[in-house]
Design a protein around this motif. Structure first.
Motif, PDB file in Angstrom:
ATOM      1  N   GLU A 252      21.249 -25.600  10.502  1.00 21.64           N
ATOM      2  CA  GLU A 252      20.454 -26.766  10.086  1.00 21.64           C
ATOM      3  C   GLU A 252      20.944 -27.463   8.831  1.00 21.64           C
ATOM      4  O   GLU A 252      20.570 -28.606   8.578  1.00 21.64           O
ATOM      5  CB  GLU A 252      18.959 -26.402   9.905  1.00 21.64           C
ATOM      6  CG  GLU A 252      18.288 -26.104  11.226  1.00 21.64           C
ATOM      7  CD  GLU A 252      16.832 -25.675  11.089  1.00 21.64           C
ATOM      8  OE1 GLU A 252      16.203 -25.976  10.060  1.00 21.64           O
ATOM      9  OE2 GLU A 252      16.336 -25.034  12.037  1.00 21.64           O
TER      10      GLU A 252
ATOM     11  N   TYR B 256      16.453 -27.718  16.458  1.00 24.17           N
ATOM     12  CA  TYR B 256      17.405 -26.924  17.229  1.00 24.17           C
ATOM     13  C   TYR B 256      16.715 -26.285  18.441  1.00 24.17           C
ATOM     14  O   TYR B 256      17.374 -25.911  19.411  1.00 24.17           O
ATOM     15  CB  TYR B 256      18.060 -25.851  16.351  1.00 24.17           C
ATOM     16  CG  TYR B 256      19.212 -25.161  17.040  1.00 24.17           C
ATOM     17  CD1 TYR B 256      20.373 -25.865  17.354  1.00 24.17           C
ATOM     18  CD2 TYR B 256      19.136 -23.828  17.414  1.00 24.17           C
ATOM     19  CE1 TYR B 256      21.418 -25.247  18.021  1.00 24.17           C
ATOM     20  CE2 TYR B 256      20.179 -23.194  18.074  1.00 24.17           C
ATOM     21  CZ  TYR B 256      21.326 -23.916  18.373  1.00 24.17           C
ATOM     22  OH  TYR B 256      22.362 -23.306  19.042  1.00 24.17           O
ATOM     23  N   LEU B 257      15.392 -26.193  18.404  1.00 21.68           N
ATOM     24  CA  LEU B 257      14.657 -25.705  19.577  1.00 21.68           C
ATOM     25  C   LEU B 257      14.813 -26.654  20.766  1.00 21.68           C
ATOM     26  O   LEU B 257      14.564 -26.275  21.905  1.00 21.68           O
ATOM     27  CB  LEU B 257      13.168 -25.536  19.236  1.00 21.68           C
ATOM     28  CG  LEU B 257      12.852 -24.442  18.212  1.00 21.68           C
ATOM     29  CD1 LEU B 257      11.386 -24.498  17.811  1.00 21.68           C
ATOM     30  CD2 LEU B 257      13.191 -23.060  18.766  1.00 21.68           C
ATOM     31  N   ASP B 258      15.191 -27.905  20.505  1.00 19.40           N
ATOM     32  CA  ASP B 258      15.386 -28.888  21.577  1.00 19.40           C
ATOM     33  C   ASP B 258      16.807 -28.899  22.115  1.00 19.40           C
ATOM     34  O   ASP B 258      17.155 -29.766  22.914  1.00 19.40           O
ATOM     35  CB  ASP B 258      15.066 -30.295  21.035  1.00 19.40           C
ATOM     36  CG  ASP B 258      13.668 -30.405  20.493  1.00 19.40           C
ATOM     37  OD1 ASP B 258      12.746 -30.010  21.206  1.00 19.40           O
ATOM     38  OD2 ASP B 258      13.496 -30.875  19.344  1.00 19.40           O
ATOM     39  N   ARG B 259      17.640 -27.966  21.672  1.00 15.03           N
ATOM     40  CA  ARG B 259      19.052 -27.960  22.072  1.00 15.03           C
ATOM     41  C   ARG B 259      19.207 -27.901  23.583  1.00 15.03           C
ATOM     42  O   ARG B 259      18.289 -27.452  24.280  1.00 15.03           O
ATOM     43  CB  ARG B 259      19.747 -26.753  21.431  1.00 15.03           C
ATOM     44  CG  ARG B 259      19.374 -25.431  22.083  1.00 15.03           C
ATOM     45  CD  ARG B 259      19.662 -24.243  21.217  1.00 15.03           C
ATOM     46  NE  ARG B 259      19.165 -23.030  21.865  1.00 15.03           N
ATOM     47  CZ  ARG B 259      17.889 -22.666  21.859  1.00 15.03           C
ATOM     48  NH1 ARG B 259      16.981 -23.384  21.235  1.00 15.03           N
ATOM     49  NH2 ARG B 259      17.523 -21.564  22.497  1.00 15.03           N
TER      50      ARG B 259
ATOM     51  N   ARG C  27      22.413 -24.797  14.467  1.00 16.70           N
ATOM     52  CA  ARG C  27      21.431 -23.716  14.307  1.00 16.70           C
ATOM     53  C   ARG C  27      21.138 -23.463  12.833  1.00 16.70           C
ATOM     54  O   ARG C  27      19.998 -23.227  12.445  1.00 16.70           O
ATOM     55  CB  ARG C  27      21.943 -22.433  14.973  1.00 16.70           C
ATOM     56  CG  ARG C  27      20.892 -21.327  14.987  1.00 16.70           C
ATOM     57  CD  ARG C  27      21.283 -20.162  15.886  1.00 16.70           C
ATOM     58  NE  ARG C  27      22.331 -19.372  15.289  1.00 16.70           N
ATOM     59  CZ  ARG C  27      22.117 -18.259  14.566  1.00 16.70           C
ATOM     60  NH1 ARG C  27      20.890 -17.824  14.379  1.00 16.70           N
ATOM     61  NH2 ARG C  27      23.121 -17.601  14.056  1.00 16.70           N
TER      62      ARG C  27
ATOM     63  N   ARG D  19      24.648 -24.884  22.124  1.00 20.79           N
ATOM     64  CA  ARG D  19      24.072 -23.566  22.443  1.00 20.79           C
ATOM     65  C   ARG D  19      25.123 -22.468  22.280  1.00 20.79           C
ATOM     66  O   ARG D  19      24.796 -21.345  21.889  1.00 20.79           O
ATOM     67  CB  ARG D  19      23.548 -23.559  23.875  1.00 20.79           C
ATOM     68  CG  ARG D  19      22.234 -24.306  24.053  1.00 20.79           C
ATOM     69  CD  ARG D  19      22.075 -24.880  25.463  1.00 20.79           C
ATOM     70  NE  ARG D  19      22.519 -23.952  26.484  1.00 20.79           N
ATOM     71  CZ  ARG D  19      23.058 -24.312  27.660  1.00 20.79           C
ATOM     72  NH1 ARG D  19      23.241 -25.602  27.948  1.00 20.79           N
ATOM     73  NH2 ARG D  19      23.421 -23.402  28.532  1.00 20.79           N
ATOM     74  N   GLN D  20      26.373 -22.784  22.603  1.00 25.57           N
ATOM     75  CA  GLN D  20      27.439 -21.793  22.460  1.00 25.57           C
ATOM     76  C   GLN D  20      28.038 -21.839  21.050  1.00 25.57           C
ATOM     77  O   GLN D  20      28.266 -20.809  20.420  1.00 25.57           O
ATOM     78  CB  GLN D  20      28.542 -22.038  23.499  1.00 25.57           C
ATOM     79  CG  GLN D  20      28.031 -22.367  24.904  1.00 25.57           C
ATOM     80  CD  GLN D  20      26.976 -21.408  25.460  1.00 25.57           C
ATOM     81  OE1 GLN D  20      26.952 -20.209  25.132  1.00 25.57           O
ATOM     82  NE2 GLN D  20      26.074 -21.940  26.288  1.00 25.57           N
TER      83      GLN D  20
END
Lengths: 426, 426, 426
Positions: free
Chosen positions: A259, A283-286, A257, A291-292
């Motif tokens: 980056e 990170y929008l494609d995670r 996140r 995610r956690q």
């Protein structure tokens, strides 16, 4: 072909038949096989109903058998043929239904008529069967006998944890998941490549401590974080989520996140120099456990290196993501890139020259004593460039980026300069 | 066409005939008409000779009549036809002159032969007439009678100020000017759009206090700053200078001196998403009251959003900048963009998630309980993305920029997440 | 052609015949000639065996004669023809050798058959001759008499230092080298342009103190730093290494290690506005005394401005880098660029306006009192732009960059604004 890739592929074959879900015997059986390779792997059990932040450990699910018998008495869908045929976490059922009633509990993919889809219902009690759309279209009117011999009981969530101590308390973190039934790239490539990385790490001298976990995705990482957050935030300096590392088609990078953590910089550096055509995601494609790990307040420096990313290949989350989709070469490629990243993280020290001005290199036999118009050796140029940027502030990665060379091309020079006491580690 | 645009255009018509200058009855009459729409408008008078930083309030100027009679006895230039015919702040004169003597006091535009130019001489006592170059070329030799029935007396500079209180002492500042005689885009569009914005602001719940002023350009903003600097520096967080907001040709943005204030970022964000072909100027192109608001030591965060910028359309500062050059649609477009900016400023909060890791969305009925290969709803993706970046540091604008969506497309999601207590305002 | 360029070229001619090396009479003779132009030049001697960081001052080398006589008794290589014929620091020899034995001590350039290469062996005792490859190919079998009448003795390293005091203790540093035998661009252009810059600096009122040194390359800068490091680190605010400033082919810029010092910014600004096609090198391309001045821990803000960079022209380090390769125009061009840089460094002050808001310019007769549609004077626009950015933070360079004009185009405006007390120096 590299021997390690062959071994990793063999482990995928060993793990293939097991019916895994986010809890249950399949996870334990998987971890037991991995433990044969990593005897120090600790297997943890977290009881049903344990609270993990906003989540609760669900009941444990196990399944013995499941099938559908058609109006003609033929067993047309059989869990023994493919564990994808049953919706994961299906409640038990043994009933006769009309085709119409059955259809409400069937799942298929009209656009991929030969694929059995992978469907789950972890947190809502229901049952269902998955089948190819081609088969579904042949179903006759009449009464169907459906049987799912499963149980949902108080039990536990199971995960594996391996701590490999290094000289420092600071940690590198590797996470992979063991919760999908028989699928290859989006499941088995992750834990198998991670197993072989762990074997290699154990065999090497190392600075960092390694925290390596085999967990069910999402609930497993949330559960693990809820039990280890403070230690992890204090110690983890870098790490990767390892998923989809088995096919031959691409190399992919998905950032943390933030980056710009060291995990991101090293991943980009290694991929740029080894596979310059790699695919760079946002990170929008995670979509996996980053995610956690990167969620606000957790903020771990975890990036992802993959071959073809989940959701980006048509076999994803279907029966077509099988052992033919991955290969020993594919697994080996990801293994080597991750190995290179870990080596770069280990060696990314900050150095400082021990003398002011350029050191006198000829008295150390490091440059010719004759000054002529001849071009200096390219490696000598790199040595002098390293000395110039070894200012106690730049780390080795920054120096390699300035020189536009792979970090590993400087390792020998660094060792020589340390030996000659021309630089020292900060 | 939007109703508000029609009302704004109607107000332009009401204000059109008034002879305004930087002081005098025209400003008062203009403010009186605006006060019918904004009863809380306070009208202030600042006496002649008051010092304002490097400046001094000049004498008050008023004019009753002015004309030129030609050698044949015809009244060829008449203030009653157009108040642009007289140089603003002309001293009184009543005299007979030869054509040559008269020419020294005439102003016309050879390149725009049908336009009467707008000319002023606020700080140097002189007199003059403005006329079309076409008419000027027809003047005959002979004696001309010139009369300007004006007066320059100790009086005051007049401005209007409206404070609309919000929950916070922090202020949003809007400034527009009321000092040009009958011109439409570069005068009337500004105060009329601002009047309707003020009416809308009063009708809305609001966080910020709004400071809205109607002033003569330059001397008015300098005077206002000299009386309110400390309060303004303490409280103003954003604001816009409102000028040239009536035509249909373009949308324009001119930054604050600092270039990266929240006013700038919001203006760029709104224009990018609503009128991506907008024209982006530099602060070097400045020309209105931002010159004072952004001057060193004042340093207010004031940007400008315009339709076609002053100086960039040929009708500018001539009689051709009339009610035909602006339109209800043009006025409405600027009104809506400014409204959008103010709404974004109001809602640009910083949020933080209330739980570590992803919250469990299915238990709140925010995502399906069945995990299948189907694509998740696009808005659900935005919700998860907002949660990911709501880290107590990013403001909503930053989040919208990361997601590359307009801020307002996230307002409903934010409200839902607040309602579900998944985020809280910092 | 500019008079200064002619004078600089004349000085190159005066210095041309001298046999220089990193020590010895040639350096002293060179400095004596320069001292005729700069009577305050101090000549320093540093004894053999003095330690300078990782280095030691070598023995002093002097040479009287050297030649090779071929089997036919012809003197085929003669130091009196070119001092490049002898490897610099050759030990004495007087011996008869076979052609084979001789070949081991010959140096030529097969790719440049008509050039005598420049070869040195400062720190390893050996001897050698340099000749054109064309001549080398004509050598006959047989016995050769070789004689080098040189001496290597305890002595000293010689350098020149000129301190020109300014109002401030803060210093601008200029460094050039005097250690190459008869070569023009890569030697004589440096000390001669520097001599004329020093003459000009002495003739000007100045803020900064100037530290100007004429040293042997590498060992000289290391030696100088070892004796002056603390003072230099404390006082030097900007500076340039001056080398290869005599040809007509290019303008070149090589940054300091930090890349963004004021020396770098000013060099880029001046070159951009005077020679926009200049060549921009990286610090990886370094090769002269900036290697020492910018080394870690020394970290001085020293950049380089050159005509064609060392190593980038084929005559470099050969007998072809002669007085024909440089020109009065070439020298003059570099002189003017460096002069411009020094002037910009001197005048790069930070200013602040003395009043809030725009000052009233018409009452100072700085703008017309008539406000009409006419375009304002371009220089008036620059004056207002300077006032806008004179905020006590931007230096004049930053303001010039914002306005995209050369700094020097603002000098008159700055003087006028100071005179009018509209700005003050911080």
């Amino acid at each position: 072909m590299k021997k390690v890739g062959i071994c990793i592929y063999k482990l995928c074959e060993d793990l293939w038949p097991i019916t895994r879900s986010i809890t249950g015997k399949g996870v334990r059986e998987t971890l037991n096989i991995i433990k044969r390779h990593l005897p120090n792997l600790d297997v943890h059990e977290v009881p049903t109903d344990t609270t993990c932040f906003d989540w609760v450990i669900p009941k444990e699910w196990n399944i013995n058998d499941a099938y559908v018998i058609d109006p003609n008495g033929n067993k047309i869908v059989d869990f023994k043929d493919s564990n994808l045929h049953v919706v994961s976490y299906s409640v038990p059922i043994n009933q006769t239904l009309s085709l119409n009633e059955l259809q409400n509990n069937l799942h298929s993919l009209p656009k991929q008529p030969d694929a059995i889809p992978y469907v789950t219902s972890y947190y809502q009690e229901r049952w269902g069967f998955c089948l190819t759309d081609r088969q579904r279209k042949t179903l006759l009117e009449g009464d169907y006998q459906v049987c799912i011999d499963s149980e949902l009981t108080d039990g536990s969530l199971t995960y594996g944890e391996l701590i490999i101590h290094g000289r420092s308390k600071k940690e590198v973190f590797l996470s992979t998941y063991v919760c999908h039934p028989s699928m290859a790239n989006n499941e088995l490539s992750g834990p198998t490549v991670t197993t072989y990385l762990a074997k290699w790490i154990q065999s090497q001298p190392r600075k960092y401590t390694y925290r390596i976990i085999f967990i069910p995705e999402t609930i497993g990482s949330i559960c693990y974080l809820s039990r280890n957050l403070n230690t992890m935030k204090e110690n983890i300096v870098a790490g990767y989520n390892i998923s989809c590392v088995g096919d031959d088609d691409a190399y992919s990078y998905l950032p943390s996140r933030a980056e710009n953590t060291i995990s991101d910089k090293i991943a980009l550096h290694v991929l740029k120099h080894t596979h310059p055509d790699f695919v760079r995601y946002s990170y929008l494609d995670r979509g996996s456990d980053e995610r956690q790990y990167c969620s606000p307040g957790v903020d771990l420096p975890i990036a992802s290196i993959m071959r073809t990313k989940y959701g980006k290949y048509k076999q994803y989350h279907t029966s077509l993501d099988d052992l033919n989709y991955i290969s020993a070469e594919g697994l080996n490629g990801a293994y080597e890139v991750l190995q290179q990243c870990l080596e770069c993280i280990e060696k990314n020290e900050i150095y400082r020259t021990t003398t002011l001005c350029e050191p006198k290199m000829d008295k150390r036999n490091l440059r010719p004593t004759l000054g002529a118009g001849v071009k200096l050796d390219k490696n000598f140029k790199y040595i002098m460039d390293v000395l110039v940027y070894a200012d106690g502030k730049n780390d080795l990665l920054t120096i390699a980026e300035k020189l536009n060379v792979p970090m590993w091309s400087l390792f020998n020079n660094i060792e020589m300069l340390l030996r000659e006491k021309l630089i020292k580690k900060m």
